[in-house]
Design a protein around this motif. Structure first.
Motif, PDB file in Angstrom:
ATOM      1  N   TYR A  68     -10.091 -25.048  14.512  1.00  0.00           N
ATOM      2  CA  TYR A  68     -11.187 -24.662  13.624  1.00  0.00           C
ATOM      3  C   TYR A  68     -11.042 -23.173  13.404  1.00  0.00           C
ATOM      4  O   TYR A  68     -11.234 -22.376  14.323  1.00  0.00           O
ATOM      5  CB  TYR A  68     -12.558 -25.009  14.238  1.00  0.00           C
ATOM      6  CG  TYR A  68     -13.690 -24.780  13.283  1.00  0.00           C
ATOM      7  CD1 TYR A  68     -13.928 -25.678  12.244  1.00  0.00           C
ATOM      8  CD2 TYR A  68     -14.515 -23.674  13.404  1.00  0.00           C
ATOM      9  CE1 TYR A  68     -14.967 -25.467  11.343  1.00  0.00           C
ATOM     10  CE2 TYR A  68     -15.551 -23.463  12.511  1.00  0.00           C
ATOM     11  CZ  TYR A  68     -15.781 -24.364  11.484  1.00  0.00           C
ATOM     12  OH  TYR A  68     -16.806 -24.153  10.592  1.00  0.00           O
ATOM     13  N   GLU A  69     -10.623 -22.797  12.186  1.00  0.00           N
ATOM     14  CA  GLU A  69     -10.351 -21.394  11.866  1.00  0.00           C
ATOM     15  C   GLU A  69     -10.972 -21.048  10.521  1.00  0.00           C
ATOM     16  O   GLU A  69     -10.895 -21.842   9.577  1.00  0.00           O
ATOM     17  CB  GLU A  69      -8.841 -21.144  11.792  1.00  0.00           C
ATOM     18  CG  GLU A  69      -8.108 -21.414  13.085  1.00  0.00           C
ATOM     19  CD  GLU A  69      -6.594 -21.359  12.926  1.00  0.00           C
ATOM     20  OE1 GLU A  69      -6.097 -21.110  11.805  1.00  0.00           O
ATOM     21  OE2 GLU A  69      -5.907 -21.584  13.932  1.00  0.00           O
ATOM     22  N   ASP A  70     -11.541 -19.875  10.424  1.00  0.00           N
ATOM     23  CA  ASP A  70     -12.133 -19.393   9.170  1.00  0.00           C
ATOM     24  C   ASP A  70     -13.099 -20.410   8.563  1.00  0.00           C
ATOM     25  O   ASP A  70     -13.084 -20.671   7.357  1.00  0.00           O
ATOM     26  CB  ASP A  70     -11.046 -19.039   8.148  1.00  0.00           C
ATOM     27  CG  ASP A  70     -10.130 -17.933   8.646  1.00  0.00           C
ATOM     28  OD1 ASP A  70     -10.631 -17.008   9.320  1.00  0.00           O
ATOM     29  OD2 ASP A  70      -8.917 -18.001   8.375  1.00  0.00           O
ATOM     30  N   GLN A  71     -13.890 -21.031   9.425  1.00  0.00           N
ATOM     31  CA  GLN A  71     -14.880 -22.038   9.032  1.00  0.00           C
ATOM     32  C   GLN A  71     -14.244 -23.247   8.346  1.00  0.00           C
ATOM     33  O   GLN A  71     -14.810 -23.842   7.438  1.00  0.00           O
ATOM     34  CB  GLN A  71     -15.964 -21.418   8.157  1.00  0.00           C
ATOM     35  CG  GLN A  71     -16.724 -20.336   8.901  1.00  0.00           C
ATOM     36  CD  GLN A  71     -17.833 -19.733   8.078  1.00  0.00           C
ATOM     37  OE1 GLN A  71     -17.791 -19.714   6.842  1.00  0.00           O
ATOM     38  NE2 GLN A  71     -18.853 -19.238   8.760  1.00  0.00           N
ATOM     39  N   LYS A  72     -13.048 -23.607   8.815  1.00  0.00           N
ATOM     40  CA  LYS A  72     -12.347 -24.774   8.274  1.00  0.00           C
ATOM     41  C   LYS A  72     -11.794 -25.624   9.413  1.00  0.00           C
ATOM     42  O   LYS A  72     -11.278 -25.102  10.402  1.00  0.00           O
ATOM     43  CB  LYS A  72     -11.182 -24.340   7.384  1.00  0.00           C
ATOM     44  CG  LYS A  72     -11.617 -23.613   6.134  1.00  0.00           C
ATOM     45  CD  LYS A  72     -10.409 -23.170   5.344  1.00  0.00           C
ATOM     46  CE  LYS A  72     -10.834 -22.260   4.216  1.00  0.00           C
ATOM     47  NZ  LYS A  72      -9.699 -21.573   3.617  1.00  0.00           N
ATOM     48  N   ASN A  73     -11.893 -26.938   9.237  1.00  0.00           N
ATOM     49  CA  ASN A  73     -11.222 -27.888  10.119  1.00  0.00           C
ATOM     50  C   ASN A  73      -9.777 -27.973   9.674  1.00  0.00           C
ATOM     51  O   ASN A  73      -9.498 -28.141   8.479  1.00  0.00           O
ATOM     52  CB  ASN A  73     -11.844 -29.283   9.973  1.00  0.00           C
ATOM     53  CG  ASN A  73     -13.265 -29.355  10.476  1.00  0.00           C
ATOM     54  OD1 ASN A  73     -13.507 -29.208  11.657  1.00  0.00           O
ATOM     55  ND2 ASN A  73     -14.212 -29.574   9.565  1.00  0.00           N
ATOM     56  N   ILE A  74      -8.862 -27.865  10.618  1.00  0.00           N
ATOM     57  CA  ILE A  74      -7.440 -27.996  10.315  1.00  0.00           C
ATOM     58  C   ILE A  74      -6.854 -29.039  11.263  1.00  0.00           C
ATOM     59  O   ILE A  74      -6.796 -28.830  12.480  1.00  0.00           O
ATOM     60  CB  ILE A  74      -6.696 -26.649  10.481  1.00  0.00           C
ATOM     61  CG1 ILE A  74      -7.335 -25.590   9.581  1.00  0.00           C
ATOM     62  CG2 ILE A  74      -5.206 -26.834  10.185  1.00  0.00           C
ATOM     63  CD1 ILE A  74      -6.890 -24.175   9.883  1.00  0.00           C
ATOM     64  N   LEU A  75      -6.471 -30.165  10.698  1.00  0.00           N
ATOM     65  CA  LEU A  75      -5.880 -31.249  11.480  1.00  0.00           C
ATOM     66  C   LEU A  75      -4.455 -31.423  11.000  1.00  0.00           C
ATOM     67  O   LEU A  75      -4.202 -31.629   9.806  1.00  0.00           O
ATOM     68  CB  LEU A  75      -6.670 -32.544  11.298  1.00  0.00           C
ATOM     69  CG  LEU A  75      -6.210 -33.742  12.124  1.00  0.00           C
ATOM     70  CD1 LEU A  75      -6.363 -33.443  13.624  1.00  0.00           C
ATOM     71  CD2 LEU A  75      -6.983 -34.979  11.754  1.00  0.00           C
ATOM     72  N   THR A  76      -3.506 -31.312  11.928  1.00  0.00           N
ATOM     73  CA  THR A  76      -2.093 -31.401  11.595  1.00  0.00           C
ATOM     74  C   THR A  76      -1.489 -32.589  12.334  1.00  0.00           C
ATOM     75  O   THR A  76      -1.680 -32.721  13.545  1.00  0.00           O
ATOM     76  CB  THR A  76      -1.353 -30.110  11.995  1.00  0.00           C
ATOM     77  OG1 THR A  76      -1.998 -28.992  11.369  1.00  0.00           O
ATOM     78  CG2 THR A  76       0.104 -30.150  11.589  1.00  0.00           C
ATOM     79  N   ILE A  77      -0.782 -33.428  11.581  1.00  0.00           N
ATOM     80  CA  ILE A  77      -0.090 -34.555  12.193  1.00  0.00           C
ATOM     81  C   ILE A  77       1.403 -34.416  11.923  1.00  0.00           C
ATOM     82  O   ILE A  77       1.804 -33.873  10.895  1.00  0.00           O
ATOM     83  CB  ILE A  77      -0.615 -35.922  11.669  1.00  0.00           C
ATOM     84  CG1 ILE A  77      -0.407 -36.054  10.161  1.00  0.00           C
ATOM     85  CG2 ILE A  77      -2.085 -36.102  12.040  1.00  0.00           C
ATOM     86  CD1 ILE A  77      -0.747 -37.430   9.594  1.00  0.00           C
ATOM     87  N   GLU A  78       2.196 -34.889  12.879  1.00  0.00           N
ATOM     88  CA  GLU A  78       3.653 -34.853  12.716  1.00  0.00           C
ATOM     89  C   GLU A  78       4.261 -36.170  13.149  1.00  0.00           C
ATOM     90  O   GLU A  78       3.832 -36.773  14.140  1.00  0.00           O
ATOM     91  CB  GLU A  78       4.274 -33.732  13.552  1.00  0.00           C
ATOM     92  CG  GLU A  78       3.963 -32.352  13.028  1.00  0.00           C
ATOM     93  CD  GLU A  78       4.715 -31.267  13.783  1.00  0.00           C
ATOM     94  OE1 GLU A  78       4.745 -30.142  13.255  1.00  0.00           O
ATOM     95  OE2 GLU A  78       5.271 -31.513  14.869  1.00  0.00           O
ATOM     96  N   LYS A  79       5.258 -36.583  12.382  1.00  0.00           N
ATOM     97  CA  LYS A  79       6.010 -37.784  12.685  1.00  0.00           C
ATOM     98  C   LYS A  79       7.485 -37.430  12.606  1.00  0.00           C
ATOM     99  O   LYS A  79       7.965 -36.962  11.577  1.00  0.00           O
ATOM    100  CB  LYS A  79       5.672 -38.883  11.661  1.00  0.00           C
ATOM    101  CG  LYS A  79       6.416 -40.159  11.844  1.00  0.00           C
ATOM    102  CD  LYS A  79       5.781 -40.955  12.932  1.00  0.00           C
ATOM    103  CE  LYS A  79       6.440 -42.317  13.078  1.00  0.00           C
ATOM    104  NZ  LYS A  79       6.245 -42.847  14.417  1.00  0.00           N
ATOM    105  N   VAL A  80       8.200 -37.614  13.721  1.00  0.00           N
ATOM    106  CA  VAL A  80       9.642 -37.396  13.728  1.00  0.00           C
ATOM    107  C   VAL A  80      10.281 -38.489  12.895  1.00  0.00           C
ATOM    108  O   VAL A  80       9.949 -39.653  13.010  1.00  0.00           O
ATOM    109  CB  VAL A  80      10.190 -37.386  15.179  1.00  0.00           C
ATOM    110  CG1 VAL A  80      11.707 -37.291  15.182  1.00  0.00           C
ATOM    111  CG2 VAL A  80       9.565 -36.269  15.988  1.00  0.00           C
ATOM    112  N   ILE A  81      11.228 -38.064  12.023  1.00  0.00           N
ATOM    113  CA  ILE A  81      11.869 -39.052  11.141  1.00  0.00           C
ATOM    114  C   ILE A  81      13.372 -39.077  11.367  1.00  0.00           C
ATOM    115  O   ILE A  81      13.929 -38.212  12.002  1.00  0.00           O
ATOM    116  CB  ILE A  81      11.554 -38.774   9.665  1.00  0.00           C
ATOM    117  CG1 ILE A  81      11.844 -37.311   9.304  1.00  0.00           C
ATOM    118  CG2 ILE A  81      10.108 -39.110   9.372  1.00  0.00           C
ATOM    119  CD1 ILE A  81      11.678 -37.001   7.848  1.00  0.00           C
TER     120      ILE A  81
END
Length: 133
Positions: free
Chosen positions: A120-133
């Motif tokens: 949670y940065e600068d009043q924003k939710n940041i959700l990051t997902i990663e999938k190895v391909i």
């Protein structure tokens, strides 16, 4: 790298999910990877469009998609702070009849992706997902 911006988001979950899945980064993946990404993105998009903003607020959702040896999708919204990784994991040993409703989507998201991060940065939710391909 694809950069997608959606505003308003209320009632736009299908269109948002379709745009993510049609990005060149996603369409160039194997079908099994696309299916896992679809499940994860659908859970995230539905949660943001349904719960991130108070009633009557349209909100925004920014999605950045990058592909290297993995596909990384970063979701950013200005809604109510919510860390899905802090949610209690459902008891999957219970029968379907005894399980409470909810929580399974985040459980599946965490199991289908190789990495899931929240900030949670600068009043924003940041959700990051990663999938190895």
């Amino acid at each position: 790298m694809s950069k997608l911006h959606f505003q308003p988001i209320k009632g736009q979950a299908r269109q948002i999910l379709r745009a993510i899945l049609k990005s060149p980064e996603v369409t160039s993946c194997k079908m099994s990877e696309i299916l896992a990404l679809r499940l994860a993105c659908e859970e995230i998009v539905m949660n943001v469009t349904s719960y991130a903003y108070p009633e009557g607020s349209d909100g925004f959702l920014d999605v950045d998609i990058q592909k290297t040896d993995r596909i990384t999708i970063r979701f950013e919204d200005g809604g109510v702070p919510f860390n899905p990784l802090e949610q209690e994991m459902p008891d999957t040993s219970l029968s379907w009849e005894k399980r409470p409703i909810g929580g399974l989507g985040i459980f599946l998201l965490r199991h289908k992706m190789d990495d899931v991060r929240y900030a949670y940065e600068d009043q924003k939710n940041i959700l990051t997902i990663e999938k190895v391909i």
